[in-house]
Design a protein around this motif. Structure first.
Motif, short mmCIF file in Angstrom:
data_model
loop_
_atom_site.label_atom_id
_atom_site.label_comp_id
_atom_site.label_asym_id
_atom_site.label_seq_id
_atom_site.Cartn_x
_atom_site.Cartn_y
_atom_site.Cartn_z
N LEU A 175 0.82 -1.21 0.00
CA LEU A 175 0.00 0.00 0.00
C LEU A 175 0.86 1.27 0.00
N SER A 176 2.00 1.21 0.67
CA SER A 176 2.87 2.39 0.75
C SER A 176 3.44 2.79 -0.60
N GLU A 177 3.43 1.87 -1.54
CA GLU A 177 3.96 2.14 -2.88
C GLU A 177 2.91 2.74 -3.81
N THR A 178 1.72 2.97 -3.31
CA THR A 178 0.65 3.53 -4.13
C THR A 178 0.41 4.99 -3.75
N ARG A 179 -0.26 5.69 -4.65
CA ARG A 179 -0.63 7.07 -4.38
C ARG A 179 -2.10 7.27 -4.73
N ASN A 180 -2.79 7.96 -3.85
CA ASN A 180 -4.19 8.33 -4.11
C ASN A 180 -5.10 7.14 -4.40
N VAL A 181 -4.81 6.01 -3.80
CA VAL A 181 -5.67 4.83 -3.95
C VAL A 181 -6.49 4.68 -2.67
N THR A 182 -7.80 4.65 -2.79
CA THR A 182 -8.66 4.47 -1.63
C THR A 182 -8.58 3.02 -1.16
N SER A 183 -8.33 2.82 0.14
CA SER A 183 -8.22 1.48 0.69
C SER A 183 -9.19 1.32 1.85
N VAL A 184 -9.72 0.12 1.99
CA VAL A 184 -10.71 -0.18 3.04
C VAL A 184 -10.32 -1.46 3.75
N ALA A 185 -10.28 -1.42 5.06
CA ALA A 185 -10.04 -2.62 5.86
C ALA A 185 -11.38 -3.18 6.32
N LEU A 186 -11.57 -4.49 6.16
CA LEU A 186 -12.78 -5.16 6.63
C LEU A 186 -12.47 -5.84 7.96
N VAL A 187 -13.23 -5.49 8.99
CA VAL A 187 -12.96 -6.02 10.34
C VAL A 187 -14.20 -6.69 10.90
N ARG A 188 -13.98 -7.62 11.84
CA ARG A 188 -15.09 -8.24 12.56
C ARG A 188 -15.65 -7.24 13.58
N PRO A 189 -16.96 -7.24 13.78
CA PRO A 189 -17.55 -6.27 14.73
C PRO A 189 -16.98 -6.44 16.13
N ARG A 201 -11.15 -6.04 18.79
CA ARG A 201 -10.07 -5.10 19.01
C ARG A 201 -8.84 -5.44 18.18
N ARG A 202 -8.56 -6.73 18.04
CA ARG A 202 -7.37 -7.15 17.28
C ARG A 202 -7.48 -6.70 15.83
N ASP A 203 -8.67 -6.90 15.24
CA ASP A 203 -8.87 -6.48 13.85
C ASP A 203 -8.69 -4.97 13.71
N GLU A 204 -9.18 -4.22 14.68
CA GLU A 204 -9.07 -2.77 14.62
C GLU A 204 -7.60 -2.33 14.67
N VAL A 205 -6.81 -3.02 15.49
CA VAL A 205 -5.38 -2.71 15.59
C VAL A 205 -4.69 -2.99 14.25
N GLN A 206 -5.02 -4.14 13.64
CA GLN A 206 -4.42 -4.49 12.36
C GLN A 206 -4.81 -3.47 11.28
N ALA A 207 -6.06 -3.04 11.31
CA ALA A 207 -6.50 -2.05 10.34
C ALA A 207 -5.76 -0.72 10.52
N ASN A 208 -5.59 -0.32 11.75
CA ASN A 208 -4.86 0.92 12.03
C ASN A 208 -3.41 0.84 11.56
N SER A 209 -2.80 -0.33 11.73
CA SER A 209 -1.40 -0.48 11.32
C SER A 209 -1.25 -0.40 9.80
N GLY A 240 -3.07 1.59 7.95
CA GLY A 240 -3.28 2.97 7.55
C GLY A 240 -4.28 3.12 6.41
N THR A 241 -5.29 2.26 6.38
CA THR A 241 -6.27 2.32 5.30
C THR A 241 -7.12 3.60 5.38
N THR A 242 -7.68 3.96 4.26
CA THR A 242 -8.51 5.17 4.19
C THR A 242 -9.76 5.02 5.04
N LEU A 243 -10.36 3.81 5.01
CA LEU A 243 -11.61 3.56 5.70
C LEU A 243 -11.57 2.20 6.39
N VAL A 244 -12.44 2.03 7.38
CA VAL A 244 -12.61 0.74 8.05
C VAL A 244 -14.10 0.41 8.04
#
Length: 366
Positions: free
Chosen positions: A65-79, A82-90, A92-96
């Motif tokens: 992802l760091s090699e891209t520019r202006n690409v919208t990214s979305v992380a899909l997490v289980r409701p 907490r672990r999924d949320e941490v992975q998503a934050n790491s 750096g996706t545009t949306l969760v």
């Protein structure tokens, strides 16, 4: 043309959201380990399922992802995970988004991010009635596809309004302006369904059908290939020759159309019959039910002619578009497979298109 890239830990554990998006948009599915060859830089949207990810996986995806520019990214997490949320934050996706987010909500969000896949880009010189009609038919077809994916009722009233606008535009600005605008659509599947609709409505006019008959035929024409929503776009838009397995998948679309339309509020049995049997031939050599002769209704026979004619005259990457006269000649050569009496009536539609094309060629000096 939109491009989605979907990243998962295991291809066999792809979440429902990704499956549904893959039915509607051109999408490629990769495992985390292949993130660097997934072409993220060329994607319009990247969806990453983090539910089974480990730290090493996350790092591989993060680097890609760091090699891209202006690409919208979305992380899909289980409701509430907490672990999924941490992975998503790491990452750096545009949306969760929640992994179990309602399909219709996801489709609306993707349309908001990327624009509507169903809507073509129409040049400013397209006549106003034609523009309005093409946009209405595109939107109606797109909403039908969304309904099919979301397991919701089809927007029958919206289809009816689009059919009425199309008939009106023909009478004011002509069929040729309408078909030229439709062929600007980026999706071959949308383009084909819309062309078949236009030819079917013009044919209905020639046949002197009643208002109700025209409405049913127009609805059936717009929906006749809706079962293709279950076929990957990689097959539908394939530039080369289909494999036997791919062709077998294609041949299932009338059955899928029937399953989707049967029992839908406002969808008549005649519309279901036309959608299910537009690939049947009078000699019994068609599919899916091998109908023959009087088992095939007049409306089905009419749509079969329109469907074949549209396919022959469309512009595709893997074949040149035939002229209206050439396409009509092929239909004549099909002999007893199709209704030659009806084909003679369709001649007025085909040869009007040919007359317009000839005038344009002469005016352009070629």
């Amino acid at each position: 043309m939109f491009k989605l890239v979907l990243l998962v830990k295991n291809l066999d554990h792809c979440p429902l959201i990704m499956h549904k998006l893959g039915q509607l948009y051109p999408a490629e599915l990769f495992e985390y380990g292949d993130a660097h060859r997934a072409g993220l830089f060329a994607a319009d949207l990247v969806l990453i399922d983090v539910s089974e990810s480990e730290d090493a996986d996350t790092e591989t995806v993060r680097q890609a992802l760091s090699e891209t520019r202006n690409v919208t990214s979305v992380a899909l997490v289980r409701p509430n995970n907490r672990r999924d949320e941490v992975q998503a934050n790491s990452l750096g996706t545009t949306l969760v988004w929640s992994r179990i987010r309602p399909v219709k909500t996801v489709l609306k969000d993707v349309e908001r991010l990327l624009g509507s896949y169903s809507m073509p880009e129409i040049p400013g010189d397209v006549p106003p009635a034609t523009r309005k009609s093409v946009q209405a038919v595109s939107r109606a077809l797109g909403d039908c596809v969304t309904s099919a994916i979301s397991d919701e009722p089809f927007p029958v009233a919206q289809i009816g309004r689009a059919v009425d606008l199309t008939l009106s535009s023909f009478r004011v600005e002509g069929l040729d302006a309408w078909t030229a605008a439709v062929q600007m659509h980026h999706s071959h599947t949308y383009c084909h369904s819309m062309l078949v609709t236009g030819y079917a409505l013009a044919f209905a006019d020639v046949m002197g059908m009643t208002v109700d008959e025209r409405a049913r035929l127009g609805t059936a024409a717009l929906l006749h290939d809706v079962g293709k929503v279950f076929i990957p776009l990689s097959i539908l838009d394939k530039a080369g020759k289909l494999t036997d397995e791919e062709f077998a998948a294609i041949k299932m679309h009338p059955v899928k159309s029937r399953e989707l339309l049967f029992g839908q509020p406002g969808i008549s049995d005649e519309v279901v019959d036309i959608a299910a049997h537009h690939h049947e031939y009078l000699d019994g050599s068609g599919y899916p039910d091998g109908l023959k002769g009087d088992e095939i209704s007049r409306s089905v026979r009419m749509l079969t002619i329109c469907d074949i004619y549209a396919a022959l005259t469309e512009k595709r990457a893997y074949k040149p578009a035939l002229s209206p006269r050439q396409a009509y000649g092929i239909l004549v050569d099909m002999g007893r497979k199709i209704d030659q009496g009806l084909l003679k009536m369709f001649r007025q539609v085909a040869f009007e298109a040919d007359r317009v094309a000839t005038v344009k060629r002469k005016a352009g000096g070629f």
